[in-house]
Design a protein around this motif. Sequence first.
Motif, PDB file in Angstrom:
ATOM      1  N   PRO A  61      -4.172  -6.239  34.198  1.00 27.90           N
ATOM      2  CA  PRO A  61      -3.644  -7.472  33.593  1.00 27.90           C
ATOM      3  C   PRO A  61      -2.347  -7.211  32.823  1.00 27.90           C
ATOM      4  O   PRO A  61      -2.196  -6.161  32.178  1.00 27.90           O
ATOM      5  CB  PRO A  61      -4.777  -7.909  32.654  1.00 27.90           C
ATOM      6  N   VAL A  62      -1.432  -8.164  32.900  1.00 31.31           N
ATOM      7  CA  VAL A  62      -0.108  -7.985  32.283  1.00 31.31           C
ATOM      8  C   VAL A  62       0.340  -9.256  31.569  1.00 31.31           C
ATOM      9  O   VAL A  62      -0.100 -10.358  31.899  1.00 31.31           O
ATOM     10  CB  VAL A  62       0.965  -7.615  33.339  1.00 31.31           C
ATOM     11  N   ILE A  63       1.236  -9.058  30.608  1.00 30.92           N
ATOM     12  CA  ILE A  63       2.033 -10.157  30.057  1.00 30.92           C
ATOM     13  C   ILE A  63       3.481  -9.691  30.002  1.00 30.92           C
ATOM     14  O   ILE A  63       3.773  -8.576  29.562  1.00 30.92           O
ATOM     15  CB  ILE A  63       1.591 -10.581  28.645  1.00 30.92           C
ATOM     16  N   PHE A  64       4.364 -10.547  30.454  1.00 34.54           N
ATOM     17  CA  PHE A  64       5.800 -10.313  30.391  1.00 34.54           C
ATOM     18  C   PHE A  64       6.364 -11.265  29.336  1.00 34.54           C
ATOM     19  O   PHE A  64       6.304 -12.479  29.488  1.00 34.54           O
ATOM     20  CB  PHE A  64       6.401 -10.568  31.780  1.00 34.54           C
ATOM     21  N   TYR A  65       6.911 -10.695  28.241  1.00 36.18           N
ATOM     22  CA  TYR A  65       7.540 -11.467  27.163  1.00 36.18           C
ATOM     23  C   TYR A  65       9.046 -11.478  27.410  1.00 36.18           C
ATOM     24  O   TYR A  65       9.686 -10.420  27.493  1.00 36.18           O
ATOM     25  CB  TYR A  65       7.241 -10.844  25.799  1.00 36.18           C
ATOM     26  N   PHE A  66       9.636 -12.674  27.477  1.00 34.80           N
ATOM     27  CA  PHE A  66      11.001 -12.828  27.997  1.00 34.80           C
ATOM     28  C   PHE A  66      11.616 -14.093  27.402  1.00 34.80           C
ATOM     29  O   PHE A  66      10.973 -15.138  27.384  1.00 34.80           O
ATOM     30  CB  PHE A  66      10.887 -12.933  29.526  1.00 34.80           C
ATOM     31  N   SER A  67      12.852 -13.997  26.913  1.00 33.15           N
ATOM     32  CA  SER A  67      13.456 -15.195  26.316  1.00 33.15           C
ATOM     33  C   SER A  67      14.449 -15.875  27.248  1.00 33.15           C
ATOM     34  O   SER A  67      15.108 -16.836  26.865  1.00 33.15           O
ATOM     35  CB  SER A  67      14.132 -14.857  24.981  1.00 33.15           C
ATOM     36  N   GLY A  68      14.581 -15.386  28.480  1.00 28.69           N
ATOM     37  CA  GLY A  68      15.410 -16.077  29.462  1.00 28.69           C
ATOM     38  C   GLY A  68      16.784 -15.464  29.651  1.00 28.69           C
ATOM     39  O   GLY A  68      17.241 -14.631  28.872  1.00 28.69           O
ATOM     40  N   VAL A  69      17.442 -15.926  30.701  1.00 32.31           N
ATOM     41  CA  VAL A  69      18.773 -15.428  31.051  1.00 32.31           C
ATOM     42  C   VAL A  69      19.838 -16.239  30.305  1.00 32.31           C
ATOM     43  O   VAL A  69      19.706 -17.447  30.125  1.00 32.31           O
ATOM     44  CB  VAL A  69      18.992 -15.538  32.574  1.00 32.31           C
ATOM     45  N   HIS A  70      20.887 -15.561  29.869  1.00 32.47           N
ATOM     46  CA  HIS A  70      21.996 -16.226  29.167  1.00 32.47           C
ATOM     47  C   HIS A  70      23.323 -15.816  29.795  1.00 32.47           C
ATOM     48  O   HIS A  70      23.348 -15.007  30.733  1.00 32.47           O
ATOM     49  CB  HIS A  70      21.964 -15.872  27.673  1.00 32.47           C
ATOM     50  N   GLU A  71      24.410 -16.335  29.270  1.00 34.48           N
ATOM     51  CA  GLU A  71      25.724 -16.127  29.898  1.00 34.48           C
ATOM     52  C   GLU A  71      26.193 -14.672  29.848  1.00 34.48           C
ATOM     53  O   GLU A  71      27.100 -14.278  30.585  1.00 34.48           O
ATOM     54  CB  GLU A  71      26.785 -17.028  29.250  1.00 34.48           C
ATOM     55  N   ASP A  72      25.589 -13.842  28.987  1.00 35.90           N
ATOM     56  CA  ASP A  72      26.007 -12.445  28.878  1.00 35.90           C
ATOM     57  C   ASP A  72      25.110 -11.491  29.662  1.00 35.90           C
ATOM     58  O   ASP A  72      25.253 -10.271  29.565  1.00 35.90           O
ATOM     59  CB  ASP A  72      26.034 -12.025  27.402  1.00 35.90           C
ATOM     60  N   TYR A  73      24.187 -12.045  30.428  1.00 37.77           N
ATOM     61  CA  TYR A  73      23.285 -11.221  31.239  1.00 37.77           C
ATOM     62  C   TYR A  73      24.085 -10.383  32.236  1.00 37.77           C
ATOM     63  O   TYR A  73      24.895 -10.892  32.999  1.00 37.77           O
ATOM     64  CB  TYR A  73      22.303 -12.136  31.976  1.00 37.77           C
ATOM     65  N   HIS A  74      23.898  -9.071  32.178  1.00 36.52           N
ATOM     66  CA  HIS A  74      24.587  -8.108  33.035  1.00 36.52           C
ATOM     67  C   HIS A  74      26.110  -8.210  32.923  1.00 36.52           C
ATOM     68  O   HIS A  74      26.829  -7.960  33.895  1.00 36.52           O
ATOM     69  CB  HIS A  74      24.147  -8.264  34.488  1.00 36.52           C
ATOM     70  N   GLN A  75      26.573  -8.572  31.736  1.00 39.36           N
ATOM     71  CA  GLN A  75      27.995  -8.617  31.446  1.00 39.36           C
ATOM     72  C   GLN A  75      28.307  -7.625  30.320  1.00 39.36           C
ATOM     73  O   GLN A  75      27.427  -7.284  29.523  1.00 39.36           O
ATOM     74  CB  GLN A  75      28.420 -10.030  31.029  1.00 39.36           C
ATOM     75  N   PRO A  76      29.559  -7.168  30.229  1.00 41.76           N
ATOM     76  CA  PRO A  76      29.910  -6.231  29.149  1.00 41.76           C
ATOM     77  C   PRO A  76      29.881  -6.886  27.769  1.00 41.76           C
ATOM     78  O   PRO A  76      30.035  -6.205  26.756  1.00 41.76           O
ATOM     79  CB  PRO A  76      31.319  -5.778  29.524  1.00 41.76           C
ATOM     80  N   THR A  77      29.639  -8.187  27.731  1.00 36.51           N
ATOM     81  CA  THR A  77      29.604  -8.928  26.464  1.00 36.51           C
ATOM     82  C   THR A  77      28.193  -9.045  25.880  1.00 36.51           C
ATOM     83  O   THR A  77      27.989  -9.753  24.887  1.00 36.51           O
ATOM     84  CB  THR A  77      30.171 -10.339  26.685  1.00 36.51           C
ATOM     85  N   ASP A  78      27.210  -8.370  26.479  1.00 33.74           N
ATOM     86  CA  ASP A  78      25.844  -8.376  25.943  1.00 33.74           C
ATOM     87  C   ASP A  78      25.789  -7.377  24.785  1.00 33.74           C
ATOM     88  O   ASP A  78      25.345  -6.241  24.934  1.00 33.74           O
ATOM     89  CB  ASP A  78      24.848  -8.001  27.051  1.00 33.74           C
ATOM     90  N   ASP A  79      26.251  -7.827  23.613  1.00 30.53           N
ATOM     91  CA  ASP A  79      26.451  -6.948  22.460  1.00 30.53           C
ATOM     92  C   ASP A  79      25.530  -7.274  21.288  1.00 30.53           C
ATOM     93  O   ASP A  79      24.954  -8.367  21.208  1.00 30.53           O
ATOM     94  CB  ASP A  79      27.914  -7.022  22.006  1.00 30.53           C
TER      95      ASP A  79
END
Length: 484
Positions: free
Chosen positions: A432-450
């Motif tokens: 059994p698993v739970i994945f805790y996640f707040s969602g994708v945003h504009e900085d996802y996989h960008q150099p601006t994810d700071d």
Amino acid sequence: MKGIISLLFSSALCVCFSQQVDLAKKYSATINEADLKKNLSVIASDDYLGRETGKQGQKMTADFLTAYFKRLGCSFAPGMTDFEQHFEVIESTPGGTLSLNGLSLNFKSDFIYYGCKSKTTLENIPVYAVEQLKEAEEKPCYVVHVMKSMEVRKEVSELKKQLPKHVKGIILVSDKYDTLYEYLEHYVTTKTMYLADEKKKAEFPILFLKQSALESLKKESNGLFIGKGKVLKFSKPIFTLNAQINTQQDKLKSSNVLAYIEGSDPILSKEVVIITAHYDHIGVDHGVVYNGADDDGTGTVALLELAEAFMEAKKNGEGPKRSILIMPVSGEEKGLLGSDYYSSHPIIPLENTVADLNIDMIGRNDIAHEKDTNYIYIIGSNMLSDDLHEINEAANKKYTDLKLDYKFNSLSDPNQFYYRSDHYNFAKHNIPVIFYFSGVHEDYHQPTDDVEKIIFSKVEKVARLVYFTAWELANAPKRITLNR
């Protein structure tokens, strides 16, 4: 007399429950914004070079994590002599050579491909038009198809439905190749990785060819380029394909980091609750560091806080009954490699693993919750065990009062998030698993994810929910059960 005994038993249960609630709250206080920010400012800094799997930054991060767990007093997992579970990966660099009927084509300028990450040699492979397959011999071959649109996934999907098993790959020819290349460049020119000890899986290469590069083959291609993709029916192959794909393969070393907190009950301590987050990110691209503060720096530093909370309880003789394994894994960005390796080489038997609670990106708001930080997406909680779902719900109601959003908690979710983080490598083994996640945003996989964009109050609150859920799982009299 029976009534008195029943009353006394109920009273004892209430006292015991109350004590557990008080203990859980007591040690949750160690999970705080200040420590989260302090640690994230280290691992999500430029000095850590984007933490790419198998590279210097990932190894620096592993050293930071092991030193931190050592200071807390965490133990090595049973049978291990240090905190790291090492594994090897193969880094595959896209490229190679390709020829059709002796005409050599150049990678990038004339052809690209995907669906193949291992070193592959294709020698004298017959290539037929789809319409020819009924007349052709049922031997391994490729098919060629003139693209009708730019909807690559749709066109490939529809084409695959028509193909028999002896077709081993597809060649797509496009007169809009340059536009196609621009669209696919990131996916087809980026290095890929796979586990060195992985059993070779059947691959299905999709080759994209520039139509103008095949001009000299028009006369011998049996009418392939007549009109708008019209193909005449001939039993002979249109082309003979020769290729060398992914000729550069480099072996790299990586690791998962395992911090073990043994349970207090001599019997229940054999069982373990695992808490994961991936500490790798995508590294440096063209000199720019991708720091991955949210992805998944937030999950990684949350694990450090959880380890501290459980260790404080243990040191005071008030630790949970079952064991806790805090496990930052690497290789997630390359295909969930670290968790895949652990699930194939478990340190603690999988049958003794109660659940995996996985944290991946918990420090930002997505567009759907732009002005509301008090939420978290819950994925997978009831996929395998309703007990786990109810424990998480109860822990939230009792302690954290977050809005639990189940929008992506579906196998048919078009984003397929259930399959896209490390919990899945436990779920596929019926854990059994739970994945805790707040969602994708504009900085996802960008150099601006700071770091400066992280909402640390949110990270603290979600980390506490994970902690309380793990506490309940580790102290429950009975282990959670699987759904039928």
